[in-house]
Design a protein around this motif. Sequence first.
Motif, mmCIF file in Angstrom:
data_model
loop_
_atom_site.group_PDB
_atom_site.id
_atom_site.type_symbol
_atom_site.label_atom_id
_atom_site.label_comp_id
_atom_site.label_asym_id
_atom_site.label_seq_id
_atom_site.Cartn_x
_atom_site.Cartn_y
_atom_site.Cartn_z
ATOM 1 N N GLY A 230 0.793 -1.205 0.000
ATOM 2 C CA GLY A 230 0.000 0.000 0.000
ATOM 3 C C GLY A 230 0.836 1.270 0.000
ATOM 4 N N GLU A 231 0.153 2.414 0.065
ATOM 5 C CA GLU A 231 0.833 3.700 0.082
ATOM 6 C C GLU A 231 1.653 3.851 1.370
ATOM 7 N N GLY A 232 2.842 4.376 1.222
ATOM 8 C CA GLY A 232 3.714 4.556 2.370
ATOM 9 C C GLY A 232 4.602 3.375 2.661
ATOM 10 N N ALA A 233 4.416 2.264 1.949
ATOM 11 C CA ALA A 233 5.281 1.098 2.174
ATOM 12 C C ALA A 233 6.687 1.395 1.658
ATOM 13 N N GLU A 234 7.662 0.776 2.292
ATOM 14 C CA GLU A 234 9.060 0.985 1.912
ATOM 15 C C GLU A 234 9.328 0.398 0.534
ATOM 16 N N PHE A 235 10.172 1.080 -0.232
ATOM 17 C CA PHE A 235 10.549 0.576 -1.548
ATOM 18 C C PHE A 235 11.618 -0.499 -1.371
ATOM 19 N N ARG A 236 11.204 -1.753 -1.448
ATOM 20 C CA ARG A 236 12.119 -2.883 -1.336
ATOM 21 C C ARG A 236 11.485 -4.105 -1.979
ATOM 22 N N ILE A 237 12.312 -5.097 -2.278
ATOM 23 C CA ILE A 237 11.835 -6.294 -2.970
ATOM 24 C C ILE A 237 10.775 -7.001 -2.121
ATOM 25 N N GLY A 238 9.665 -7.323 -2.760
ATOM 26 C CA GLY A 238 8.587 -8.033 -2.095
ATOM 27 C C GLY A 238 7.449 -7.155 -1.631
ATOM 28 N N ASN A 239 7.658 -5.836 -1.577
ATOM 29 C CA ASN A 239 6.601 -4.925 -1.139
ATOM 30 C C ASN A 239 5.722 -4.525 -2.321
ATOM 31 N N ALA A 240 4.424 -4.379 -2.058
ATOM 32 C CA ALA A 240 3.460 -3.987 -3.087
ATOM 33 C C ALA A 240 3.162 -2.504 -2.951
ATOM 34 N N LEU A 241 3.465 -1.744 -4.005
ATOM 35 C CA LEU A 241 3.287 -0.301 -3.995
ATOM 36 C C LEU A 241 2.471 0.141 -5.203
ATOM 37 N N PRO A 242 1.798 1.301 -5.109
ATOM 38 C CA PRO A 242 1.178 1.870 -6.310
ATOM 39 C C PRO A 242 2.254 2.230 -7.334
ATOM 40 N N LEU A 243 1.923 2.150 -8.595
ATOM 41 C CA LEU A 243 2.904 2.422 -9.641
ATOM 42 C C LEU A 243 3.476 3.827 -9.536
ATOM 43 N N ARG A 244 2.698 4.796 -9.048
ATOM 44 C CA ARG A 244 3.189 6.166 -8.955
ATOM 45 C C ARG A 244 4.305 6.305 -7.928
ATOM 46 N N ASP A 245 4.406 5.358 -6.978
ATOM 47 C CA ASP A 245 5.442 5.422 -5.943
ATOM 48 C C ASP A 245 6.676 4.594 -6.290
ATOM 49 N N ILE A 246 6.691 3.976 -7.452
ATOM 50 C CA ILE A 246 7.809 3.118 -7.853
ATOM 51 C C ILE A 246 8.691 3.893 -8.834
#
Length: 275
Positions: free
Chosen positions: A118-134
């Motif tokens: 979700g939003e606010g999750a750390e950018f790291r392998i295995g985490n699911a983020l919105p495309l705008r945060d990647i």
Amino acid sequence: MGLKSYRPLTPTLRYKQIGDRKEITAEKPLKALTVGIKRSSGRNNVGEITSRRRGGGHKKLYRIIDFKRQSAVPCVVETIEYDPNRTARIALVKYENGKRAYIIAPNNVKVGDKLGAGEGAEFRIGNALPLRDIPLNTIIHNIEMKPGKGAQIARTAGAGAELVAKDGKLCQVRLPSGEVRLIPETCLAVVGQVSNIDHMNESSGSAGRSRWLGKRPAVRGVVMNPVDHPLGGGEGRTSGGRHPCSPWGKNSKGAKTRNNKRTDRFIVRRRQKRA
């Protein structure tokens, strides 16, 4: 994670090469996250074969996979498991609130790793983020096509797409096929590549292993009789003498298989134009 070969004690073992499964940490699935699955063996509701060369195979349970990753509660990877229903490995995760779920295991994710979504999750392998945060040029998998619908793209073993551009509320993603497609920026995607990368290099080595997987033998049309296939017959060996086709005369090569004009506007570049 690697490949295992065998001493050539039999002709089949000479070429057999399969995954060593060293990354797997649990042999049996969590019973609460499994359901029975009834196989059709390629038959429709009246018992007619509509999809040839399917049937048999080992009995297996279906593992319920969480493709949505909508929970913002952090979780910890408990086990890495084999799933007979897919080529990728799956991971059993336990959330801080006590709930458990299966997810597609990303490559290099191990037992004990903490994951978020979700939003606010750390950018790291295995985490699911919105495309705008990647960030751009990141390898991603388990990509949604509609927000909240669940992952539909890049779910097989070793698969990975690339986020190549951001244009307003849409993002351009290069799929494993080479196609570049527009996806809403609010769709979730998991950072990294899908596990079991060496699956593409496996060699079954025996017909019996294919039967365990539910794959029945495929007989070529040119070796049949004329009554059974348009390519059959002929004195001696022949290549058929006509364009490759199905037993019912439909050409089997070169025809376009896509017929969805409604979503054509989301395709930036077709997969045939990979250069």
